[in-house]
Motif scaffolding. Structure first.
Motif, short mmCIF file in Angstrom:
data_model
loop_
_atom_site.label_atom_id
_atom_site.label_comp_id
_atom_site.label_asym_id
_atom_site.label_seq_id
_atom_site.Cartn_x
_atom_site.Cartn_y
_atom_site.Cartn_z
N VAL A 92 11.49 126.43 62.90
CA VAL A 92 10.69 125.34 63.46
C VAL A 92 9.34 125.41 62.77
O VAL A 92 8.54 126.29 63.04
CB VAL A 92 10.56 125.50 64.97
CG1 VAL A 92 9.71 124.39 65.55
CG2 VAL A 92 11.94 125.50 65.61
N ASP A 93 9.08 124.50 61.83
CA ASP A 93 7.96 124.76 60.92
C ASP A 93 6.60 124.55 61.54
O ASP A 93 5.59 124.94 60.99
CB ASP A 93 8.12 124.00 59.60
CG ASP A 93 8.08 122.50 59.79
OD1 ASP A 93 7.92 122.06 60.95
OD2 ASP A 93 8.22 121.78 58.79
N ARG A 94 6.54 123.96 62.74
CA ARG A 94 5.25 123.79 63.38
C ARG A 94 4.78 125.06 64.10
O ARG A 94 3.60 125.22 64.38
CB ARG A 94 5.32 122.62 64.36
CG ARG A 94 4.02 122.27 65.01
CD ARG A 94 4.19 121.08 65.89
NE ARG A 94 4.04 119.83 65.16
CZ ARG A 94 2.87 119.24 64.94
NH1 ARG A 94 1.77 119.79 65.36
NH2 ARG A 94 2.81 118.11 64.29
N LEU A 95 5.71 125.96 64.39
CA LEU A 95 5.34 127.19 65.09
C LEU A 95 4.74 128.20 64.11
O LEU A 95 4.92 128.09 62.89
CB LEU A 95 6.57 127.80 65.75
CG LEU A 95 7.23 127.00 66.87
CD1 LEU A 95 8.45 127.74 67.40
CD2 LEU A 95 6.26 126.73 67.99
N PRO B 141 8.13 121.53 69.66
CA PRO B 141 7.39 121.68 68.40
C PRO B 141 7.98 120.84 67.26
O PRO B 141 7.23 120.32 66.43
CB PRO B 141 7.48 123.17 68.08
CG PRO B 141 8.32 123.79 69.11
CD PRO B 141 8.56 122.84 70.21
N LEU B 142 9.29 120.65 67.25
CA LEU B 142 9.88 119.87 66.15
C LEU B 142 9.46 118.41 66.21
O LEU B 142 9.37 117.74 65.18
CB LEU B 142 11.41 119.95 66.21
CG LEU B 142 12.03 121.23 65.67
CD1 LEU B 142 13.51 121.28 65.99
CD2 LEU B 142 11.81 121.33 64.17
N LEU B 144 6.67 117.27 67.95
CA LEU B 144 5.35 117.14 68.56
C LEU B 144 4.54 115.96 68.00
O LEU B 144 3.90 115.22 68.75
CB LEU B 144 4.57 118.44 68.40
CG LEU B 144 3.33 118.52 69.28
CD1 LEU B 144 3.73 118.47 70.75
CD2 LEU B 144 2.54 119.77 69.02
N ALA B 145 4.59 115.78 66.68
CA ALA B 145 3.78 114.71 66.09
C ALA B 145 4.17 113.36 66.69
O ALA B 145 3.31 112.58 67.12
CB ALA B 145 3.94 114.69 64.57
#
Ligand SMILES: Nc1ncnc2c1ncn2[C@@H]1O[C@H](COP(=O)(O)OP(=O)(O)OP(=O)(O)O)[C@@H](O)[C@H]1O
Ligand SMILES: [Mg+2]
Lengths: 228, 461
Positions: A92-95, B141-142, B144-145
């Motif tokens: 999950v690249d935002r974490l 999170p995946l 979120l944007a």
């Protein structure tokens, strides 16, 4: 650790079997490479072992337990013993890196603990993430956003996540298909080394027979769903 | 016509006296509180429901259906229902907004979750993670944007809606606006409209900040909690609500009303179609000078602000102004919808023009084509698909809005509904609510099918 007997997988009514009469045994600490042409059934084999693909015949035993008898919570508990590493793009690249690494613990953590960890990780949890990252040689990336890592580094994070899972077996599906050859060899060497030193059964599909022969204890060729 | 202009002129100048501005503090606080409390509930309930949809948990179909049917009741219709059930005041507004936006957040986030990148999710499932950690470490999170973009957009809508629920007695700026219009105090009415535009712009700016640092969204929590606490006793005037609700059953219409039903429905549909057409015709040329690739930057900036203002003013508020100047009727209703739609569509069309891929345009330019020819052979055909989708979405929205402007005398189902409420004919009111619900649900269903058929499902996101 893993015991497949006469396993058969059919995806659709009338389709040829994707796996047929597959029998395979892998014990703890053993490294097995699966090679074979595209469409040979490598992905299907790995996915059937952790119960993601239902089997039409045969049995799959993990630590002696027949996985086809498992449902819901029991299936989830069994999966915590099997770590999966995919080709790429499965973080999950935002974490942050440590969050992705500790996602390996989700199977044994309570929901509340998982949520608390996202907001306020303890020193011990961070230390566990650091230790796993040291195992794959990128401890310094601990607190970086995952998206800032290179492809090879991300693959190491995925391996670290698998280690945190404290698995009995690692199922890796072409873990080096999307990194350059030299880096790929390093990652395979790392995986096999970790599996042997931590007594983990490793099944890894690959497209490079030379690498398979050099690093693995055994090489199994799958063609048309059968072991050749 | 001259008359209309004269009355419009009488709105100017706005009443900016310190005394009036001070008097507006309470309605402004009520409006912000209503929007914050409604959205707080919407997120708190909507996100878990979205997780149920997004992970295909047991019952996800039922949740999806319930949310879809809730969303088919226009917000102002919900507000009327809430005012009837819990009484006049901001409590009714909060209840209506919470319900409507829970449905919106649940549905949209649910489909975002379903469309999230599959590989990381499968990896998380493979660790044995259960649903809630899967959402916390993966789904949220995946996406979120997109969640933040849509969340701030929904908040902006809620801010506008909290004004219009005020117009039927939900308190806040809407009640103030109706009050000053009824008192023929147009200067004050204009002040209220200006304050409303400023509020929406404020939400917009806040949204930009939140997109940069998601933690700022937590500011919503204390605000919403305070407003909820203040409005709580009213929201939970439970016995009164149950009693009144029981009095609405069974819904019924008199024979004469049933006969006139097709005419009312036709009027509503005409207002919606007319409003969308007016909006599209206004938006098409405006959007050309609102796109950075087609017009000089200073022009773009000015035109964008004008579009923002048109977007910030809800259809009902345009309607209220038109009603006092041009008089009552379906045409006023359609124009009211058209003005607001022009603001929305102008912005969307312009963004589509900006997102047109570079390569085909560059090769056209390389032939030495003039700007107008590039627009005709490049931008317009390339942007046509997405813009048709935007327009169809607007038409769907306008079916809701057409019932809403009915409340201020534009005719159609909305007007019949409002009249029944004013006369305390609750059984008739419920019947009209059901008809409205059916009409909107039908138009949503039809639009959805059309988009799927055309393969335009994801274009408008
Ligand atoms: N989800 C699916 N539905 C239907 N058929 C499938 C599915 N997944 C795989 N197959 C079929 O099963 C066979 C084996 O596919 P599999 O993905 O296991 O091969 P593979 O050895 O992993 O190939 P590759 O090297 O290209 O990854 C193929 O014929 C494929 O078309
Ligand atoms: Mg494969």
């Amino acid at each position: 650790m893993l015991e497949l007997t006469g396993v058969r997988v059919v995806y659709g009514e009338g389709a040829p079997p994707a796996l047929d009469e597959v029998t395979l045994r892998v014990h703890a600490g053993e490294c097995v490479a699966i090679v074979g042409p595209s469409g040979g059934g490598k992905t299907t084999l790995l996915r059937s072992i952790n119960g993601s693909v239902p089997i039409a015949a045969g049995t799959i035993r993990v630590d002696g337990v027949d996985i086809s008898t498992l449902r819901g919570r029991a299936l989830r508990r069994m999966r915590t013993h099997l770590a999966v590493i995919a080709q790429q793009h499965d973080l999950v690249d935002r974490l942050f890196v440590y969050q992705n690494v500790m996602a390996g613990a989700l199977g044994r953590w309570s929901t509340l603990r998982a949520l608390r960890f996202l907001i306020a990780p303890t020193a011990a949890e961070i230390a566990e993430a650091r230790e796993a990252l040291e195992g794959v040689g990128i401890a310094e990336k601990l607190r970086e956003p995952t998206r800032d890592l290179s492809g090879g580094q991300q693959q190491r994070v995925a391996i670290a996540r698998a280690l945190v899972q404290k698995p009995g077996a690692i199922l890796a599906d072409e873990p080096i298909a999307s990194v350059d050859p030299e880096l790929g060899e390093q990652i395979v060497a790392l995986l096999c080394g970790l599996a042997r030193s931590r007594n983990i059964a490793l099944i890894c599909s690959l497209h490079q027979p030379e690498i398979a022969r050099r690093y693995f204890d055994r090489v199994v060729a799958l063609e048309g769903g059968r072991i050749a | 016509m001259n008359d209309a202009l004269r009355i419009l002129g009488s709105f100017i100048p706005p009443d900016l006296s310190p005394a009036y501005l001070r008097a507006l503090a309470v309605p402004v606080a009520e409006t912000i509180g209503m929007a914050a409390a409604g959205m707080l509930v919407a997120f708190a309930v909507g996100v878990p429901l979205a997780v149920i949809i997004g992970t295909r948990a047991p019952g996800h179909r039922l949740v999806g259906t319930v949310l879809a049917s809730l969303r088919a009741i226009p917000d102002l219709t919900l507000a009327i229902l809430a005012v009837v059930l819990v009484g006049l005041g901001p409590g009714a507004g909060v209840a209506a907004l919470a319900l409507f936006y829970t449905a919106m957040i649940g549905r949209v986030y649910g489909s975002l979750f379903l469309a999230a990148d599959a590989a990381p999710l499968e990896a998380l499932r493979a660790t044995g993670a259960s649903r809630i950690p899967l959402a916390a470490f993966g789904l949220i999170p995946l996406t979120l944007a997109d969640m933040l973009s849509f969340g701030t957009f929904a908040f902006e809508c809620a801010m506008r809606a909290s004004v219009i629920v005020g117009a039927v007695g939900g308190g806040g700026l809407g009640t103030e606006l109706i009050g000053s219009l009824n008192a023929l105090d147009y200067h004050r009415a204009l002040t209220v409209v200006i304050v409303l535009v400023a509020l929406v712009a404020g939400v917009d700016a806040f949204g930009m900040l939140v997109r940069r640092d998601a933690r700022l969204a937590l500011l919503l929590v204390p605000l919403g909690v305070i407003a909820l606490r203040l409005d709580w006793p009213q929201i939970f005037a439970f016995r009164h609500a149950v009693h009144t609700f029981a009095g609405m059953f069974p819904p019924e219409l008199r024979a004469a009303q049933i006969v006139s039903l097709p005419l009312l429905i036709a009027q509503t549909v005409l207002i919606a179609v007319g409003g969308t057409l007016i909006g599209a015709v206004l938006a098409a040329p405006i959007s050309l000078i609102a796109a950075r690739r087609l017009a000089p930057v200073p022009v773009v900036l000015v035109v964008r602000r004008v579009l923002d203002v048109a977007r910030a003013i809800p259809e009902v508020v345009f309607g209220l102004i038109l009603v006092v100047s041009a008089g009552i009727g379906p045409l006023s209703g359609a124009i009211a919808l058209g003005l607001h739609s022009a603001g929305v569509l102008g912005k969307l069309y312009a963004e589509t023009f900006e997102n047109v891929p570079d390569a085909p345009i560059a090769s056209l330019a390389a032939t030495g084509a003039r700007p107008l020819a590039i627009a005709a052979f490049g931008f317009i055909p390339l942007a046509l698909g997405p813009n048709v989708v935007h327009t169809l979405f607007r038409l769907e929205w306008n079916v809701r809005a057409a019932t809403v402007v009915g409340l201020i005398g534009a005719g159609g189902i909305g007007q019949a509904l409002y009249e029944a409420q004013q006369l305390f004919f609750y059984k008739e009111m419920l019947a009209y609510i059901l008809v409205t619900w059916g009409l909107v649900a039908l138009s949503d269903w039809f639009g959805e099918r059309l988009r799927v058929r055309m393969g335009w499902h994801f274009v408008a996101g």
